[in-house]
Design a protein around this motif. Structure first.
Motif, mmCIF file in Angstrom:
data_model
loop_
_atom_site.group_PDB
_atom_site.id
_atom_site.type_symbol
_atom_site.label_atom_id
_atom_site.label_comp_id
_atom_site.label_asym_id
_atom_site.label_seq_id
_atom_site.Cartn_x
_atom_site.Cartn_y
_atom_site.Cartn_z
ATOM 1 N N LYS A 89 13.425 60.354 67.339
ATOM 2 C CA LYS A 89 14.791 60.971 67.550
ATOM 3 C C LYS A 89 14.520 62.011 68.676
ATOM 4 O O LYS A 89 13.865 62.783 68.651
ATOM 5 N N LEU A 90 15.210 61.488 69.904
ATOM 6 C CA LEU A 90 14.762 62.252 70.975
ATOM 7 C C LEU A 90 15.742 63.252 71.346
ATOM 8 O O LEU A 90 16.956 62.912 71.226
ATOM 9 N N VAL A 91 15.498 64.495 71.964
ATOM 10 C CA VAL A 91 16.149 65.437 72.194
ATOM 11 C C VAL A 91 15.654 66.119 73.378
ATOM 12 O O VAL A 91 14.670 65.805 74.072
ATOM 13 N N GLU A 92 16.649 66.944 74.147
ATOM 14 C CA GLU A 92 16.108 67.526 75.429
ATOM 15 C C GLU A 92 15.549 68.826 75.093
ATOM 16 O O GLU A 92 15.740 69.636 74.278
ATOM 17 N N PHE A 93 14.384 69.001 75.520
ATOM 18 C CA PHE A 93 13.404 69.980 75.351
ATOM 19 C C PHE A 93 12.980 70.597 76.836
ATOM 20 O O PHE A 93 12.057 69.546 77.415
ATOM 21 N N ALA A 94 13.217 71.798 77.207
ATOM 22 C CA ALA A 94 12.257 72.165 78.419
ATOM 23 C C ALA A 94 12.700 71.186 79.568
ATOM 24 O O ALA A 94 11.788 71.093 80.528
ATOM 25 N N GLY A 95 13.700 70.262 79.501
ATOM 26 C CA GLY A 95 14.164 69.548 80.711
ATOM 27 C C GLY A 95 13.363 68.132 80.343
ATOM 28 O O GLY A 95 13.646 67.173 81.296
ATOM 29 N N TYR A 96 12.904 68.015 79.355
ATOM 30 C CA TYR A 96 12.082 66.437 79.138
ATOM 31 C C TYR A 96 12.739 65.928 77.720
ATOM 32 O O TYR A 96 13.433 66.697 76.671
ATOM 33 N N ASP A 121 19.578 63.630 84.280
ATOM 34 C CA ASP A 121 18.636 64.464 85.045
ATOM 35 C C ASP A 121 17.227 64.856 83.859
ATOM 36 O O ASP A 121 16.222 65.398 84.267
ATOM 37 N N THR A 122 17.287 64.262 82.884
ATOM 38 C CA THR A 122 16.231 64.700 81.938
ATOM 39 C C THR A 122 15.071 64.041 82.129
ATOM 40 O O THR A 122 15.147 62.740 82.336
ATOM 41 N N LYS A 123 13.865 64.575 82.238
ATOM 42 C CA LYS A 123 12.629 63.757 82.443
ATOM 43 C C LYS A 123 12.113 63.061 81.400
ATOM 44 O O LYS A 123 12.324 63.569 80.402
ATOM 45 N N LYS A 124 11.457 61.972 81.544
ATOM 46 C CA LYS A 124 10.490 61.281 80.689
ATOM 47 C C LYS A 124 9.188 61.510 80.697
ATOM 48 O O LYS A 124 8.680 61.531 81.744
ATOM 49 N N THR A 125 8.484 61.451 79.755
ATOM 50 C CA THR A 125 6.866 61.567 79.791
ATOM 51 C C THR A 125 6.470 60.139 79.784
ATOM 52 O O THR A 125 7.538 59.292 79.640
ATOM 53 N N PRO A 126 5.150 59.819 80.183
ATOM 54 C CA PRO A 126 5.019 58.292 80.443
ATOM 55 C C PRO A 126 4.730 57.814 78.899
ATOM 56 O O PRO A 126 4.734 56.452 78.937
ATOM 57 N N LEU A 127 4.799 58.621 77.755
ATOM 58 C CA LEU A 127 5.067 58.000 76.523
ATOM 59 C C LEU A 127 6.419 57.881 76.129
ATOM 60 O O LEU A 127 6.534 57.416 74.759
ATOM 61 N N TYR A 128 7.528 57.866 76.951
ATOM 62 C CA TYR A 128 8.828 57.832 76.389
ATOM 63 C C TYR A 128 9.020 56.550 75.685
ATOM 64 O O TYR A 128 9.752 56.505 74.520
ATOM 65 N N GLU A 129 8.770 55.407 76.148
ATOM 66 C CA GLU A 129 9.054 54.245 75.710
ATOM 67 C C GLU A 129 8.340 54.104 74.293
ATOM 68 O O GLU A 129 8.998 53.474 73.171
ATOM 69 N N SER A 130 7.176 54.512 74.029
ATOM 70 C CA SER A 130 6.377 54.457 72.655
ATOM 71 C C SER A 130 7.156 55.220 71.732
ATOM 72 O O SER A 130 7.375 54.888 70.651
ATOM 73 N N HIS A 131 7.902 56.210 72.117
ATOM 74 C CA HIS A 131 8.578 57.275 71.137
ATOM 75 C C HIS A 131 9.944 56.355 70.741
ATOM 76 O O HIS A 131 10.269 56.402 69.557
ATOM 77 N N VAL A 132 10.536 55.774 71.750
ATOM 78 C CA VAL A 132 11.660 55.025 71.383
ATOM 79 C C VAL A 132 11.447 53.734 70.287
ATOM 80 O O VAL A 132 11.964 53.794 69.334
ATOM 81 N N ALA A 133 10.278 53.005 70.769
ATOM 82 C CA ALA A 133 9.700 51.989 69.848
ATOM 83 C C ALA A 133 9.374 52.522 68.472
ATOM 84 O O ALA A 133 9.575 51.829 67.471
ATOM 85 N N ALA A 134 8.845 53.778 68.521
ATOM 86 C CA ALA A 134 8.630 54.181 67.121
ATOM 87 C C ALA A 134 9.486 54.820 66.340
ATOM 88 O O ALA A 134 9.505 55.346 65.178
ATOM 89 N N GLY A 135 10.769 54.571 66.771
ATOM 90 C CA GLY A 135 11.926 55.244 66.132
ATOM 91 C C GLY A 135 12.250 56.694 66.191
ATOM 92 O O GLY A 135 12.692 57.464 65.483
#
Lengths: 125, 365
Positions: free
Chosen positions: B21-28, B5-19
């Motif tokens: 560390k993703l966490v859930e914050f305010a539903g994102y 259910d966690t939303k992704k911002t349009p830059l999600y793939e960039s964050h993954v590619a840049a290494g």
């Protein structure tokens, strides 16, 4: 994630290296990466006793606080004083300069029952 | 871990590619860090960094009664805004408790509100309850990606990519124009205490604009910065974080936000209670604390004076710029004086702290 084959591990992400009856204890590469920036490590003093499964210290990282659980029972014979000024060693060299305490273990065989490197890799995968 | 259910911002793939560390914050799903919070913090203080803050919400208010409406629901004086100007503000309940803090932007024919991600639904419901004839309110959060380019080299980096004359966009002013060939709103605002810009673009333009900013900033050593450093940067400035330092149980006067609380502008929601608070003087105040030891005072820890509980910590961290732990907390008003010695109960230890002037950090340029 680096998991040295020669070490033993715990469910709480500590590692143990037994040499004779002295065990060196630290936290794993996985643990330091999860914690991120370590800013303070609170450790026991030389001469203190630690108990298997009991807390022996705390780690302050920027985002969170976590407790350190002793994987063994015994007497603390050395503490890594470098961590007082350079807590970031826990992040940069968790299995080397980032070690935490050395414990004289009453029952060295107890270390055998800890997780092997393969077991630990399964735990964190 | 990131759930379905966690939303992704349009830059999600960039964050993954840049290494990241993703966490859930305010539903994102948001990057808390890429290389390390302290390194990223210093990068922003010493050079320039790029943040994805697309989780923030964007509302638009239009119509002949838009100004009257915003005067009623926000505490700052919206009538002071010229087109192209932005204003830090807050919304309060009748009892003076803070619903959210936000930034109001005045366009020629509309107002935009940028609100906290965790409060988007709550805010929109509240605003809808107070909408009257002559006001059109829309939630356009999904139509915008928002990036923050922060640090002393921010203007040089951004100027490479836009014809907007950035030296003319002063603090808390904004302009519309192209950035890297994409339509953008560029404001000289931020949450770090550094010079810098916030850049709003359409969701499909986010990735190319992000990549262009990273490329334009490479000679200045630009790096992506996560929410962890965003928090330590804002803490050094004593910028309030909703949910930590301010919430529905705190009022703007005790939070040190008297400078945005315009009690003379006419009636607004919360005004009568806040006027009374001001008349009686706030009973507690949000102060900056410097700690003597290395332990971090965290949200919820008690603050003591002469063995008595006199307040509570709302935010705390090591200050990467200063090298010692700092914190914010509410204390009884008579103790909210610089150099007052206090104790923070950090688990089983009593840590010494003293009240210090804020901001903790001031930029050297």
């Amino acid at each position: 994630m680096n998991v040295p084959a020669e070490l033993k591990f715990t469910q709480e992400h500590e590692w143990v290296k037994l040499e004779g009856n002295v065990a060196t204890v630290g936290i794993t590469d996985y643990a330091q990466a999860e914690l991120s920036d370590v800013v303070f490590v609170e450790l026991p003093e030389v001469g203190d006793s630690v108990e298997n499964g009991e807390t022996f210290g705390t780690i302050e990282a920027v985002k969170a606080l976590s407790e350190l659980f002793s994987p063994i029972s015994g007497k603390v014979v050395a503490v890594n004083d470098q961590l007082a000024d350079s807590p970031e060693l826990v992040n940069s060299d968790p299995y080397g300069d980032g070690w935490m305490i050395k414990v004289e273990v009453g029952n060295p065989a107890s270390v055998d029952s800890l997780l092997s490197a393969d077991d630990y890799k399964n735990l964190i995968s | 871990m990131v759930d379905m259910d966690t939303k992704k911002t349009p830059l999600y793939e960039s964050h993954v590619a840049a290494g990241g560390k993703l966490v859930e914050f305010a539903g994102y799903s948001m990057p808390v860090q890429y290389r390390g919070i302290i390194d990223e913090h210093k990068k922003v203080r010493e050079a320039v960094g790029l943040f994805d803050v697309s989780h923030m919400g964007e509302f638009f208010v239009r119509g002949p009664k838009a100004l009257d409406f915003l005067q009623k629901v926000t505490i700052n004086d919206v009538s002071k805004l010229e087109a192209g100007q932005a204003q830090y503000s807050a919304m309060c309940y009748q009892n003076g408790g803070i619903i959210d803090d936000l930034i109001v932007y005045r366009f020629a024919d509309a107002y935009m509100l940028i609100v906290n991600a965790g409060n988007i639904a709550k805010n929109f419901d509240w605003l809808l309850q107070h909408v009257e004839d002559g006001v059109a309110l829309t939630d356009d959060s999904d139509d915008y990606a928002l990036m923050a380019l922060q640090g002393r080299h921010a203007e040089a980096v951004l100027q490479d990519l836009t014809k907007i004359q950035l030296s003319e966009v002063k603090f808390y002013r904004f302009a519309e124009g192209d950035v890297a060939g994409r339509k953008a709103i560029v404001s000289r605002t931020g949450y770090t205490g550094e010079d810098g810009f916030e850049i709003a673009v359409g969701p499909n333009d986010a990735e190319p604009v992000w990549q262009s900013l990273m490329a334009a900033g490479s000679s200045y050593g630009i790096e992506p910065i996560g929410l962890g450093a965003r928090d330590t940067l804002r803490l050094e400035m004593k910028y309030c974080l909703y949910g930590n330092d301010i919430d529905e149980t705190t009022n703007p006067l005790e939070a040190g936000l008297g400078w945005i609380t315009k009690l003379d502008k006419g009636d607004f929601i919360g005004a009568s209670v806040l006027r009374k608070v001001k008349e009686d003087k706030p009973k507690r105040k949000l102060v900056g604390l410097q700690l003597t030891d290395r332990n971090i005072a965290r949200h919820g820890y008690d603050i003591l004076h002469d063995g008595v509980r006199v307040g509570v910590i709302t935010s705390g961290s090591l200050s990467p710029s200063l090298g010692y732990p700092i914190a914010l907390g509410y204390v009884e008003a008579e103790l909210a004086v610089p150099d007052t010695e206090l104790i923070v109960q950090i688990r089983n230890r009593e840590a010494s702290a003293k009240v210090v002037k804020t901001p903790f950090y001031k930029k050297p340029y």
